[in-house]
Write an enzyme that holds these catalytic residues in place. Structure first.
Site, PDB file in Angstrom:
ATOM      1  N   ASN A   7       0.884  -1.157   0.000  1.00 34.49           N
ATOM      2  CA  ASN A   7       0.000   0.000   0.000  1.00 34.49           C
ATOM      3  C   ASN A   7       0.926   1.212   0.000  1.00 34.49           C
ATOM      4  OD1 ASN A   7      -1.811   2.021   0.470  1.00 34.49           O
ATOM      5  ND2 ASN A   7      -2.847   0.989   2.166  1.00 34.49           N
ATOM      6  N   ARG A  71      -2.458  -2.208  -3.541  1.00 34.33           N
ATOM      7  CA  ARG A  71      -3.696  -1.457  -3.378  1.00 34.33           C
ATOM      8  C   ARG A  71      -3.580  -0.233  -4.285  1.00 34.33           C
ATOM      9  NH1 ARG A  71      -5.128   2.903   0.822  1.00 34.33           N
ATOM     10  NH2 ARG A  71      -7.344   3.149   0.412  1.00 34.33           N
ATOM     11  N   HIS A 160     -13.153   2.077  -0.535  1.00 29.80           N
ATOM     12  CA  HIS A 160     -13.185   0.953   0.423  1.00 29.80           C
ATOM     13  C   HIS A 160     -13.732  -0.326  -0.211  1.00 29.80           C
ATOM     14  CE1 HIS A 160     -13.534   4.008   3.983  1.00 29.80           C
ATOM     15  NE2 HIS A 160     -12.284   3.575   3.887  1.00 29.80           N
ATOM     16  N   HIS A 188     -18.442   0.533   6.924  1.00 35.23           N
ATOM     17  CA  HIS A 188     -16.997   0.453   7.168  1.00 35.23           C
ATOM     18  C   HIS A 188     -16.601   1.722   7.909  1.00 35.23           C
ATOM     19  CE1 HIS A 188     -12.697  -0.404   5.885  1.00 35.23           C
ATOM     20  NE2 HIS A 188     -12.641   0.863   6.266  1.00 35.23           N
ATOM     21  N   GLY A 192     -11.242   6.734   7.904  1.00 32.46           N
ATOM     22  CA  GLY A 192     -12.151   7.072   6.820  1.00 32.46           C
ATOM     23  C   GLY A 192     -13.354   6.164   6.984  1.00 32.46           C
ATOM     24  N   ARG A 221     -12.577  14.141   8.253  1.00 33.96           N
ATOM     25  CA  ARG A 221     -13.309  14.650   7.081  1.00 33.96           C
ATOM     26  C   ARG A 221     -14.765  14.934   7.433  1.00 33.96           C
ATOM     27  NH1 ARG A 221     -11.705   9.656   3.404  1.00 33.96           N
ATOM     28  NH2 ARG A 221      -9.685   9.449   4.418  1.00 33.96           N
ATOM     29  N   GLU A 308     -15.779  -2.449  14.409  1.00 39.64           N
ATOM     30  CA  GLU A 308     -15.461  -3.718  15.075  1.00 39.64           C
ATOM     31  C   GLU A 308     -15.277  -3.565  16.572  1.00 39.64           C
ATOM     32  OE1 GLU A 308     -11.987  -5.397  13.066  1.00 39.64           O
ATOM     33  OE2 GLU A 308     -12.876  -4.792  11.149  1.00 39.64           O
ATOM     34  N   ASN A 309     -14.797  -2.374  16.991  1.00 42.74           N
ATOM     35  CA  ASN A 309     -14.352  -2.252  18.386  1.00 42.74           C
ATOM     36  C   ASN A 309     -15.183  -1.349  19.288  1.00 42.74           C
ATOM     37  OD1 ASN A 309     -11.892  -3.884  18.147  1.00 42.74           O
ATOM     38  ND2 ASN A 309     -11.280  -2.273  16.730  1.00 42.74           N
ATOM     39  N   GLU A 359      -8.195  -5.999   4.638  1.00 46.54           N
ATOM     40  CA  GLU A 359      -7.947  -5.599   3.252  1.00 46.54           C
ATOM     41  C   GLU A 359      -6.691  -6.281   2.684  1.00 46.54           C
ATOM     42  OE1 GLU A 359      -8.876  -1.570   4.728  1.00 46.54           O
ATOM     43  OE2 GLU A 359      -9.480  -1.166   2.656  1.00 46.54           O
TER      44      GLU A 359
HETATM   45  P1  ADP Z   1      -7.948   3.162   9.079  1.00 45.39           P
HETATM   46  O1  ADP Z   1      -9.063   3.797   8.296  1.00 45.39           O
HETATM   47  O2  ADP Z   1      -6.819   4.094   9.342  1.00 45.39           O
HETATM   48  O3  ADP Z   1      -7.549   1.798   8.577  1.00 45.39           O
HETATM   49  P2  ADP Z   1      -9.061   1.711  11.360  1.00 45.39           P
HETATM   50  O4  ADP Z   1      -9.986   0.833  10.617  1.00 45.39           O
HETATM   51  O5  ADP Z   1      -7.871   1.095  12.012  1.00 45.39           O
HETATM   52  O6  ADP Z   1      -8.595   2.967  10.507  1.00 45.39           O
HETATM   53  O7  ADP Z   1      -9.929   2.474  12.480  1.00 45.39           O
HETATM   54  C1  ADP Z   1      -9.382   3.439  13.302  1.00 45.39           C
HETATM   55  C2  ADP Z   1     -10.456   3.927  14.269  1.00 45.39           C
HETATM   56  O8  ADP Z   1     -10.889   2.826  15.082  1.00 45.39           O
HETATM   57  C3  ADP Z   1      -9.988   5.010  15.214  1.00 45.39           C
HETATM   58  O9  ADP Z   1     -10.968   6.020  15.313  1.00 45.39           O
HETATM   59  C4  ADP Z   1      -9.891   4.272  16.544  1.00 45.39           C
HETATM   60  O10 ADP Z   1     -10.125   5.134  17.616  1.00 45.39           O
HETATM   61  C5  ADP Z   1     -11.006   3.276  16.422  1.00 45.39           C
HETATM   62  N1  ADP Z   1     -10.846   2.192  17.415  1.00 45.39           N
HETATM   63  C6  ADP Z   1      -9.923   1.217  17.423  1.00 45.39           C
HETATM   64  N2  ADP Z   1     -10.061   0.450  18.541  1.00 45.39           N
HETATM   65  C7  ADP Z   1     -11.106   0.971  19.252  1.00 45.39           C
HETATM   66  C8  ADP Z   1     -11.750   0.646  20.479  1.00 45.39           C
HETATM   67  N3  ADP Z   1     -11.349  -0.385  21.222  1.00 45.39           N
HETATM   68  N4  ADP Z   1     -12.787   1.414  20.880  1.00 45.39           N
HETATM   69  C9  ADP Z   1     -13.209   2.456  20.136  1.00 45.39           C
HETATM   70  N5  ADP Z   1     -12.630   2.807  18.978  1.00 45.39           N
HETATM   71  C10 ADP Z   1     -11.612   2.079  18.518  1.00 45.39           C
END
Ligand code: ADP
Length: 374
Positions: A7, A71, A160, A188, A192, A221, A308-309, A359
Site C-alpha cells: 500500500n 492497493r 473501500h 466500514h 475514513g 473529514r 469492530e471495536n 484488506e
Molecule cells: P484506518 O481507516 O486508518 O484503517 P481503522 O480501521 O484502524 O482505521 O480504524 C481506526 C479507528 O478505530 C480510530 O478512530 C480508533 O479510535 C477506532 N478504534 C480502534 N479500537 C477501538 C476501540 N477499542 N474502541 C473504540 N474505537 C476504537
C-alpha cells in the site's frame, strides 16, 4: 502462494507478506518519510523498497515472494476487477491521476519500483473503486450538467471496495449464504468511513463519491455538507488549499472535538457527545435510506476499527433504528471478539453483525487468483 501486499502512499509505504492459502501474515512493516532523506527517510520509492527487502530477508528465511499485490486507490470507470499489471495497465492507472492526485501517482511509483528491481515478478493491481462498478446510473450520477461527467469524469466512484467485497463474502458466510445472495448494508467505520448498500452481492450505492470526502462523519473529514459553503468560504478569501485542508484534515470528529481517534472522542465530555450524536445520526439516516435502496436489508454489518471495536458507537447507531425493527443484545454487543458474529436479539427484524475486515488478506487472495488464472 507467498504474496507481498503493498500500500504505497506519497510519503509512506506499508507492506505485509501473506500466505494466500492460509491467510497467515508472515511479515509486516511501514516505511515512512519517503523523500525526506534529511530526516533519515529513503530518497524515493525504490530506496524504500531496499529497506523492505532488507527487513524481509530476516523474516522470510529463504522463502521467496511469488507475486506482489498493490492497493490502487482509483480504478476509474475502467477497472471492475483486479488485473495483472502490464505497461499498458500502468499507463491506464496514470491516466486516472487527476481523479486521485495524491494516491494514484504514489501507487504507480510502488509498482515501478518493484518492476525495476524484479522485472519478471508478477504484479496485480487491486482497486478501491472496483467493487462499486456495479452502481446503477441513478446512484452514480450527480445532478449537474452532463458536460462535467463527459469532460472531467465527475460522478460517484465509491471507495473501500476491497473491504466491502471481503466483508460481503464473510457476512454471507456467517449467514450460511453464498455471497451473491447477500443483500444488506455494510458500514466500514475506520478513520475514513463509508457505507454500502449491497443487493445480491453487488454494490448498488455507497456514501463516498467523486472522492473519499462525501458521506459519513469521519475522523478528520466532514462528509456531506452543503457545497455552497465552499463558495461562501472562497468569497471570504479561503484558497483551494485552505478548503482542502479544512474539509479533509480539520473537520469530522477532530473538527468537533479536537480528537480524531474514536477512543479519545468517547472520553471527551460534552463535545464528544455532540460529535457522536452527529456521526451516529448521519449514519442512521444512511442506513434507513439504504434499507429502501436494497428493497429491505437482510443484515446490517459493522466493520473496521470503530465498527469492530466501539460497542458504544454501535449502540448509539442501532438505538436510532427502532423504526426498522432492529435491536441488539447488550451483552453480545459488548463482548470483544475478532471473528464474525451476530449481536442482535431474537426479536430483531434482521440480524446485526460485526465482521472484521482484512484488506491485506483480500488483496493477497485476489492477487493469487489473478496470477493463477493468468
Ligand atoms: P484506518 O481507516 O486508518 O484503517 P481503522 O480501521 O484502524 O482505521 O480504524 C481506526 C479507528 O478505530 C480510530 O478512530 C480508533 O479510535 C477506532 N478504534 C480502534 N479500537 C477501538 C476501540 N477499542 N474502541 C473504540 N474505537 C476504537
Amino acid at each position: 502462494m507467498i504474496i507481498l501486499v503493498i500500500n504505497s502512499g506519497s510519503s509512506s509505504l506499508k507492506y505485509q507478506v501473506r500466505d494466500s492459502a492460509t491467510g497467515e501474515r508472515l511479515a509486516n512493516g511501514l516505511i515512512e518519510r519517503i523523500g525526506d532523506s534529511a530526516h533519515g527517510g529513503p530518497r524515493d520509492h525504490a530506496e524504500a523498497l531496499d529497506r523492505v527487502t532488507q527487513e524481509l530477508e530476516s523474516t522470510l528465511q529463504g522463502r521467496s515472494i511469488d507475486a506482489v499485490g498493490h492497493r490502487v486507490v482509483h480504478g476509474g470507470e475502467r477497472f471492475s476487477e483486479p488485473v495483472l499489471v502490464t505497461n499498458e495497465i500502468i499507463r491506464a492507472i496514470e491516466r486516472l491521476n487527476p481523479l486521485a492526485p495524491l494516491h494514484n501517482p504514489a501507487n504507480v511509483q510502488g509498482i515501478r519500483a518493484i518492476a525495476d528491481r524484479w522485472p519478471s515478478m508478477k504484479q496485480v493491481a487491486v482497486f478501491d473503486t472496483a467493487f462499486h462498478r456495479t452502481l446503477p446510473e441513478h446512484a452514480w450520477r450527480y445532478a449537474v450538467p452532463d458536460d462535467l461527467y463527459k469532460k472531467f469524469g465527475i460522478r460517484r466512484y465509491g471507495f473501500h471496495g476491497t473491504s466491502f467485497e471481503y466483508v460481503t463474502r464473510h457476512a454471507a458466510g456467517l449467514l450460511g449464504l453464498p455471497a451473491q445472495e447477500f443483500t444488506g448494508i455494510i458500514a466500514h467505520l475506520g478513520n475514513g468511513a463509508s457505507i454500502t448498500a449491497v443487493q445480491g452481492g453487488r454494490s448498488i450505492d455507497t456514501s463516498m463519491g467523486f472522492t473519499p470526502l462525501e458521506g459519513l462523519v469521519m475522523g478528520t473529514r466532514s462528509g456531506d455538507i452543503d457545497p455552497s459553503i465552499l463558495l461562501f468560504l472562497s468569497r471570504e478569501g479561503y484558497t483551494e488549499k485552505d478548503l482542502d485542508r479544512l474539509l479533509n484534515r480539520e473537520s469530522g470528529l477532530v473538527g468537533l472535538t479536537g480528537h480524531n481517534d474514536m477512543r479519545s472522542v468517547e472520553e471527551s465530555g460534552d463535545a464528544g457527545t455532540v460529535a457522536l450524536d452527529i456521526a451516529s445520526y448521519r449514519l442512521a439516516k444512511y442506513i434507513g435510506g439504504y434499507h429502501v435502496a436494497v428493497g429491505g436489508a437482510q443484515a446490517l454489518v459493522f466493520t473496521a476499527g470503530i465498527g469492530e471495536n466501539s460497542w458504544r458507537f454501535r449502540e448509539r447507531v442501532v438505538n436510532r433504528l427502532s423504526a426498522l425493527g432492529i435491536f441488539i443484545d447488550d451483552a453480545e454487543n459488548q463482548k470483544p471478539g475478532g471473528s464474525p458474529r451476530e449481536i442482535s436479539t431474537e426479536e430483531s427484524a434482521f440480524p446485526v453483525l460485526v465482521v472484521p475486515t482484512d484488506e491485506e488478506a483480500a488483496i493477497a487472495e485476489a492477487t493469487a487468483a489473478v496470477v493463477d488464472s493468468a
